[in-house]
Design an enzyme around this catalytic site. Structure first.
Site: not given
Length: 288
Positions: A80-81, A208-209, A230
């Site tokens: 992730d990221h 995301h978020g 996510n």
């Protein structure tokens, strides 16, 4: 069943549901979300941020692999990221089956160049690649980070980005933020951006978020083309809130993990099941 991000999201895209991507930052959180997915027969992506991996150490990936290889549901291990080429290479060597390279803070051409470099090394070894176009906000203290001001995805550039990079999925910025929104901040997704981007592109889109957004907006986002969401803060807060309750109400001598953690795992699992239902992912494991 351990599979790649491309495999797990292709089925989601074809069948209009979103795979939950849980940031399982401990063995207990991993246990909780895997129980939830197996009970609901949902596919899952276990997302691990580089900061989480640094804390957990590389050995944690072997634990995730064990769960995946002994599970009846499809499991993808996702970076992730990832912030650098080196982090991505490290994850691939550890056995991640999907990686995200986040160069969204860079100008468009530089984002393409960095992302294409990752695709060129990941695809030959069967690892899927997610990238980000636009920026995700940040509401506070989260490992995922973010920016103070969201730059929304420009739908008109999305297909060009996909064609020039060859990525397998794309995280888009439509107004979400990592973390839990403060009481004075009302989240509102720009679903028009999602709708247009989905219309103009042909690969799975990622949100995301996803913690603490209104359920009706999340459901609509799934209908409009989001295939991966996510979730990090929601499951971690459920776990820690219950742990605080346990510590406040247990004998001061209580210290054994098998005394302290089971109820925390159960509370986390409840939240995970709620998200799986919200994402329309229940019983979708049988599609693989």
């Amino acid at each position: 069943m351990l599979i790649s991000g491309k495999e797990i999201l292709r089925v989601a895209n074809e069948n209009k549901f979103a795979v939950p991507a849980f940031n399982a930052g401990s063995g207990q959180l991993l246990d909780a979300v895997m129980q939830a997915c197996e009970e609901t027969e949902s596919p899952v992506m276990i997302a691990i941020h580089p900061d989480e991996l640094k804390f957990l150490t590389d050995s944690f990936v072997a634990q995730v692999k064990y769960f995946a290889n002994h599970s009846k549901v499809p499991v993808c291990i996702h970076l992730d990221h990832g912030a650098s080429y080196e982090q991505v290479i490290h994850a691939i060597k550890l056995g991640f089956t999907s990686v995200m390279i986040d160069a969204s803070h860079l100008p468009f051409e530089e984002n393409i160049a960095v992302t294409k470099k990752v695709v060129d090394i990941a695809h030959p070894v069967g690892v899927s690649v997610e990238a980000e176009l636009g920026t995700i906000g940040d509401t506070g203290n989260t490992v995922e980070g973010g920016v103070s001001e969201v730059i929304y995805t420009d739908p008109s550039t999305a297909q060009e980005f996909l064609e020039r990079t060859g990525v397998d999925s794309l995280a888009i910025a439509i107004g979400t933020a990592h973390g839990i929104y403060p009481k004075n901040m009302k989240p509102e997704l720009k679903l028009d951006i999602l709708k247009e981007t989905s219309h103009l592109t042909d690969i799975p889109l990622v949100l995301h978020g996803g913690s603490s957004n209104p359920d009706n907006e999340i459901q609509e986002a799934v209908k409009l083309g989001i295939n991966k969401i996510n979730i990090s803060s929601d499951i971690k807060i459920a776990f820690t809130n219950k742990l605080r309750d346990v510590l406040d109400n247990q004998d001061s001598e209580a210290r054994e993990p098998n005394v302290l953690f089971p109820s925390c795992i159960e509370e986390t699992k409840k939240v995970a099941v709620e998200k799986i239902n919200l994402f329309n992912s229940v019983n979708k494991a049988n599609l693989y």
